[in-house]
Structures are given as C-alpha cells and as structure tokens.
Design an enzyme around this catalytic site. Structure first.
Site, short mmCIF file in Angstrom:
data_model
loop_
_atom_site.label_atom_id
_atom_site.label_comp_id
_atom_site.label_asym_id
_atom_site.label_seq_id
_atom_site.Cartn_x
_atom_site.Cartn_y
_atom_site.Cartn_z
N ASP A 69 37.35 49.43 47.60
CA ASP A 69 36.94 48.54 46.52
C ASP A 69 35.74 47.69 46.91
OD1 ASP A 69 37.86 47.42 43.87
OD2 ASP A 69 37.86 45.58 45.04
N ASP A 93 44.10 52.69 47.36
CA ASP A 93 42.99 51.81 47.02
C ASP A 93 42.93 50.70 48.07
OD1 ASP A 93 41.77 51.26 43.73
OD2 ASP A 93 40.99 50.34 45.57
N ASP A 136 60.46 48.28 31.72
CA ASP A 136 59.94 46.90 31.73
C ASP A 136 58.55 46.85 31.10
OD1 ASP A 136 58.72 46.63 35.21
OD2 ASP A 136 58.35 48.09 33.60
N HIS A 186 39.12 52.69 35.61
CA HIS A 186 39.88 51.59 34.99
C HIS A 186 38.99 50.39 34.65
CE1 HIS A 186 39.43 50.65 39.16
NE2 HIS A 186 39.79 49.41 38.92
N ASP A 187 37.70 50.48 35.07
CA ASP A 187 36.76 49.39 34.79
C ASP A 187 35.77 49.74 33.70
OD1 ASP A 187 36.34 48.71 38.33
OD2 ASP A 187 37.76 47.88 36.90
N ASP A 235 56.15 54.43 32.76
CA ASP A 235 57.14 53.40 33.07
C ASP A 235 58.52 54.04 33.08
OD1 ASP A 235 58.59 50.69 31.09
OD2 ASP A 235 58.80 51.19 33.23
N GLU A 279 33.46 52.34 46.73
CA GLU A 279 32.95 51.88 45.44
C GLU A 279 31.85 50.89 45.73
OE1 GLU A 279 34.81 48.75 43.39
OE2 GLU A 279 34.37 49.53 41.40
N ASP A 339 55.22 52.53 36.84
CA ASP A 339 55.77 52.36 38.19
C ASP A 339 55.74 53.69 38.96
OD1 ASP A 339 58.62 51.95 36.20
OD2 ASP A 339 58.12 53.82 37.24
O1 ISL Z 1 32.34 47.13 36.33
C1 ISL Z 1 32.18 46.03 36.80
C2 ISL Z 1 30.82 45.49 37.11
O2 ISL Z 1 30.25 45.14 35.86
C3 ISL Z 1 33.31 45.14 37.04
O3 ISL Z 1 34.20 45.36 35.92
C4 ISL Z 1 34.13 45.44 38.29
O4 ISL Z 1 34.65 44.23 38.72
C5 ISL Z 1 33.31 46.02 39.43
O5 ISL Z 1 33.07 47.34 39.06
C6 ISL Z 1 34.11 46.02 40.75
O6 ISL Z 1 35.33 46.69 40.53
C7 ISL Z 1 36.34 46.61 41.55
O7 ISL Z 1 36.53 45.30 42.06
C8 ISL Z 1 37.07 44.31 41.20
C9 ISL Z 1 38.23 44.79 40.31
O8 ISL Z 1 38.38 43.88 39.23
C10 ISL Z 1 37.94 46.16 39.75
O9 ISL Z 1 39.05 46.61 38.98
C11 ISL Z 1 37.64 47.09 40.91
O10 ISL Z 1 37.49 48.43 40.47
C12 ISL Z 1 37.58 43.20 42.11
O11 ISL Z 1 38.51 43.75 43.02
#
Ligand code: ISL
Length: 570
Positions: A208, A99, A26, A340-341, A22, A267, A30
């Site tokens: 995505d 992304d 804030d 990040h998931d 950051d 993905e 960024d």
């Molecule tokens: O890991 C997952 C499945 O159990 C979920 O957390 C995730 O939503 C899935 O992997 C899809 O992820 C992508 O699309 C989602 C977004 O929330 C995630 O951050 C992204 O990586 C919807 O856009």
C-alpha cells in the site's frame, strides 16, 4: 519459458473482503464467505487472490488503518479461518497475496499509543513523525502545523497531540499516523512481520502506497496550488530520497532466496515510467511490478479527483502505450482498470447504459488483457458491475468522500456539484457488495449489508452469468484462458496502431520466439467504425471476440459499437 517468472502469465483477482461475501449475517463480508465462493474464482481461472486488509482495525479507512499486523479482525474471522482459507486456495492451485500497509498504522496500534503517550522523548517516539508547532505560532491553531502539507483525505496532514505537545504526520486520515521509516527499528519490525506471514504460507504482498514511505527529512513546505488551502507535499514524499534503498533492504531481508515463488506489487501513486523501470528491474531486486496511477488520473479535472472531466481515448492510449514501451525491455507492467479505490471500469471507461454495458465491459476487458503485463481483475469487474446510485451524501461510507464533501461544502462549494463528483468518482462505487444472484441483497448477506447492494443486481449477477456462455463472466474466463494457452499474450512485443484515432483502440503483439502475431481491434465508442486493416490479416482466425464472428476479416471492416476482436496469425 522456464526462466521467466510465473507471474508474467498469471492473472490476479482482488478481493475487498468487506463487500465480497458475508457468512454470518452481520452484513459485512468475511473469510468464511470467501471460502464458500472459491468455486467462482476457480471457474474464472484466476491464479492469485490479492486480499485487501483483514487485520484488526478500527475501520476508519475500512481496514487500511491497522492496529495489529499479526491477527485477523473478528469482523472477518480468526487466524484459524485464515489458515483454512489459505489451505483451500492452495488446494485449488491458486496463490494468496496479502495487503501490506506499512506507510502508516492505526492510531490505535500499540506502537503508536506508546509513541504518543511515552512523551516527546519516550523510547518509541521516533517510530512516527513528530514535530513541534511552527515557531511563534499558537499550537493547535490553523497554520501552526509543522508544514503546510494537505492530507489525501482533506484537511492538514498534521494532528496536534495535547498530551505530548507535538504534531504527528498523517498523509491519510488523522487515525493513520505515518511510520518513520528513517528508524531502522521500524523497518526491522515490518520485515519481521512480513516473514511471519510468509512463514504462515502466504505467497507475497501488495504494498500500500509503498513509494510514500521515504520523506525528505526536512519536511519542507509544498507549493500551494491555486485555490487550495494546503501545500502539495508530494515532491517531498512521492518516491522520496531513500525509497529504493528501503525496498532493496526489504527484498534482502524478506524475499531474497525464499524457497517459494512469491509475488510483490507496489501501489505507487505518482510513480513515473522511469522510476518504475528502477523499481521493477529484476537486477535491482526491489519489487516485481507496480500499480501506476497515470491512466486513472487522466479524467481528473483542475479541481482534482472529484472534479472529473471527459476522458479522451487518445490520452488513454498514450498513457498505456507509454507504459508498454517504457517497460518493454526492463521491468514488468501490472494492468488494471479498477480496484477498491476507483469507480467501476464499465461506468468510467465504457458505457454502463442498457444498450452497451455488456459489450463495452467485454471490449475493455479484451483491450486490457491483451496488453503485456499481469492483469488484475477487481471483484465484480468480471460481471460488468457498475457504479451505484447514491441519492445523498448519507449514502456514502468512505472517509475520503465524506471528508471531501464536508471540507468542500464548508469552503463554499455547491453541495450538488460536490455530490456529482462523489457519484462519478467516489470509492464506494467499487465497494457495494458483489452481486451473486437476484435474491435480496444479491446473495451477499442474509443480514443488512453495511452498504446497500446495487439495485441492478436483478440484471447483473454471477448466477445468471454463469449460465450464459455469452456473459461478461465467460468473456473474462476466455481471456484468462487465452493468456494461459497463448504465449504471445504474455511475451509478444506491443505495438500501438492508429494512436491518434479517437474511437479505435488497436494494437499488435508479436511473439518473436514462436512467430505468432496477434491483432487487437476495439471500437471504443457507441458508433459504427470502419477500419482498414494492416496487410495480411484477411481471413485470419479469431480466438476471441465480443460479437459473433460472421466470416473472415476483409481488408476494410466495420466494427459495430463497442465491438472488440482478437486475430491471430502464425
Ligand atoms: O485513489 C486515490 C488517490 O486519489 C486515493 O483514493 C487512495 O487513497 C490512494 O490511491 C492510496 O490508496 C491506498 O492507501 C490508502 C487507502 O485509503 C486506499 O484504500 C489504499 O488503496 C491509505 O491506506
């Protein structure tokens, strides 16, 4: 070799901008903050940055709900800031991949507001998936939804719109309406937007949930699993009927013949090896590689992601080995432990206790980066960052976790048990700010961070690790350097050893072109492990190890807890 695509020997680094750095106090990361930290990435030696969404968004799902595809959210900066970041990345010889989130938009995107407010027969109506209430049911009441599908974020996958008298589909949050990819106008608008970013100079896209864009037009009810309130629609939208057609069209319209060398990675929740062979076969010109979810689903219990169970090493090896074998002759693997998931790699697959955290983080990195495929490093993984302590549900920020908690508790689940599932598997574990130093808020911000910094930044931070040649950071740097200097890492055939061993992760790589062979040994456990080596590896050189090499390898060798080493012979 010249004919091989550049990304086969590349390493990608994922930046989740909200939590990276950051610059304006804030409490939210960024673009300027990223620019100020590019030295860290150059030192690490990564080739590509994948930037999670920075477009205008209401941030219902932290930017994966986009309200303008061709802009930058003021929280992150401006398009000029973006152009400066892109120039700085290119100056350093790195590439930047955006992304692409086009299975759905935000419900605040103008396309959706026009589709919703233009009425059931308006000109933009079929840009999204609208359906009337189930026949004979009172609209807006539970069970009146057009089918029984559940959302990834709990609750039904349909939202009633009183104004236009129909439901719209949202596989994710109700603020993330699914685009209707059956509509050629939608597809052409997406392709035009993609070309706009390529013309701006970006080097490709991470796409995505791109294998969800094609739904069975009948939208049939799914099987209702035991104990579940909703149907499983995945057979009707995971790798749906036209998904290959759409990705081939996207490739023709956006990527074919492009003068720059680009990268695309899809993905793909639920994708199988056989489907991945089709998606990544260069002759089919769809995508370069995919993110599979097979290995990050192995520790899901009967209750799903938030009902974790212990992971068996043999299951992990079987999964990664299946993908190595399946994509050996055609296509290409991506390689990742986290993003990040997903929870933090060292907490999930290693041991984040004080005794073994450092060494297990390096062991996991060694195993992954010596597989055949393109490795992805998630921000902070190169530091051995761990899951974070979440005292109560109030410490969570992620819509997936908050919705799951609310629905599970409302359905009578034990709140402490639900909380335990969130602590182990919640996405916020990966979203605490990057730990740059031991100062307040770990040097991430001089303001109040949107999510607390992990208190262990006093022991785990980039500044300390840069100064320590034995740090996790420098181990990642050496692995990345090995990929750039040793062709066998990129091209060598993969062969798993001891597949049934529950402690030992061992495999070889054989580069037929150069004759070089690599042997990877990792003790994925907290106990000593004695191994008998295959023939001819005694006394071979050790290009990389996570413990000091005390002499030539004997035939029978004891690996200490979490010890990992790579041997090379030519
Ligand atoms: O890991 C997952 C499945 O159990 C979920 O957390 C995730 O939503 C899935 O992997 C899809 O992820 C992508 O699309 C989602 C977004 O929330 C995630 O951050 C992204 O990586 C919807 O856009």
């Amino acid at each position: 070799t010249a004919s091989e695509p550049w990304w086969k020997s590349a390493v990608v680094y994922q930046i989740y901008p909200r939590s990276f750095a950051d610059s304006d106090a804030d409490g939210i990361g960024d673009l300027q903050g990223i620019i100020e930290r590019l030295d860290h990435l150059s030192r690490l030696g990564v080739d590509v940055l994948w930037l999670s969404p920075v477009y205008p968004s209401p941030h219902d799902d932290n930017g994966y709900d986009i309200s303008d595809y061709c802009g930058i959210d003021p929280l992150y900066g401006t398009l000029e800031d973006f152009d400066r970041l892109l120039a700085a990345v290119h100056e350093r010889g790195m590439k930047l991949v955006m992304d692409l989130v086009v299975n759905h938009t935000s419900d605040e995107h103008p396309w959706f507001t026009a589709s919703r407010d233009g009425g059931a027969d308006g000109p933009m109506r079929d840009w999204y998936v609208w359906r009337p209430a189930r026949a004979g049911m009172e609209p807006g009441t539970p069970g009146a939804e057009p089918n029984n599908w559940g959302s990834f974020f709990s609750g039904p996958a349909w939202e009633w719109d009183e104004g236009s008298g129909e439901y719209y589909l949202h596989l994710f949050s109700r603020k993330q309406p699914d685009l209707n990819w059956e509509n050629p106008k939608v597809r052409q608008a997406v392709y035009a937007m993609m070309r706009w970013w390529l013309d701006r100079g970006v080097d490709g896209f991470r796409m995505d949930v791109v294998n969800l864009i094609s739904k069975d037009p009948a939208l049939p009810d799914g099987h209702v699993p035991e104990g579940s309130r909703y149907g499983d629609g995945s057979p009707y939208y995971v790798c749906g009927p036209r998904v290959h057609e759409f990705l081939a069209e996207m490739h023709r319209e956006v990527f074919a013949g492009h003068p720059r060398r680009l990268l695309t990675v899809g993905e793909m929740p639920g994708v199988t090896v056989d489907e991945a062979r089709l998606f990544t076969d260069p002759a089919r010109a769809e995508v370069d590689m995919v993110f599979t979810f097979e290995h990050v689903g192995l520790d899901h219990g009967p209750g799903g992601k938030f009902d974790p169970r212990p992971l068996r090493l043999t299951d992990l090896k079987a999964s990664l080995g299946r993908w190595q074998t399946g994509l050996a002759e055609v296509g290409w693997n991506s390689l990742y432990w986290s993003n990040h998931d997903q929870p933090r790699a060292v907490s999930r697959f290693g041991d984040d206790g004080p005794a073994h955290r450092d060494r297990s983080a390096k062991a996991l990195a060694t195993v992954l980066h010596l597989h055949r495929g393109t490795p992805y490093v998630y921000q902070g993984e190169e530091l051995g960052m761990t899951n974070a302590p979440f005292a109560s549900v109030d410490d969570f920020r992620d819509i997936e976790s908050l919705n799951h908690h609310a629905h599970a508790v409302a359905d009578g689940a034990d709140p402490e048990r639900v909380l335990a599932g969130l602590r182990a598997m919640g996405r916020d574990n990966a979203r605490t700010p990057v730990q740059w130093d031991a100062s307040p808020h770990a040097g991430f911000t001089t303001g109040t961070p949107w999510i607390p910094v992990n208190p262990n930044h006093l022991e785990i931070n980039a500044e300390d690790q840069l100064a320590d040649p034995d740090s996790v950071f420098h181990h990642y740097r050496r692995l990345i350097d090995l990929r750039h200097t040793e062709p066998a890492v990129t091209h060598g055939d993969f062969h798993m050893l001891h597949p049934d061993h529950e402690q030992l992760y061992a495999f070889t790589r054989h580069d037929t072109a150069s004759g070089t062979e690599l042997l990877v040994l990792a003790n994925i456990s907290g106990a000593d492990l004695t191994v008998d080596l295959p023939d001819g590896w005694e006394g071979t050189e050790v290009p990389i190890a996570n413990v000091p090499v005390t002499g030539p390898l004997a035939r029978r060798y004891t690996l200490s807890p979490w010890e990992a080493r790579v041997h090379r012979r030519r």
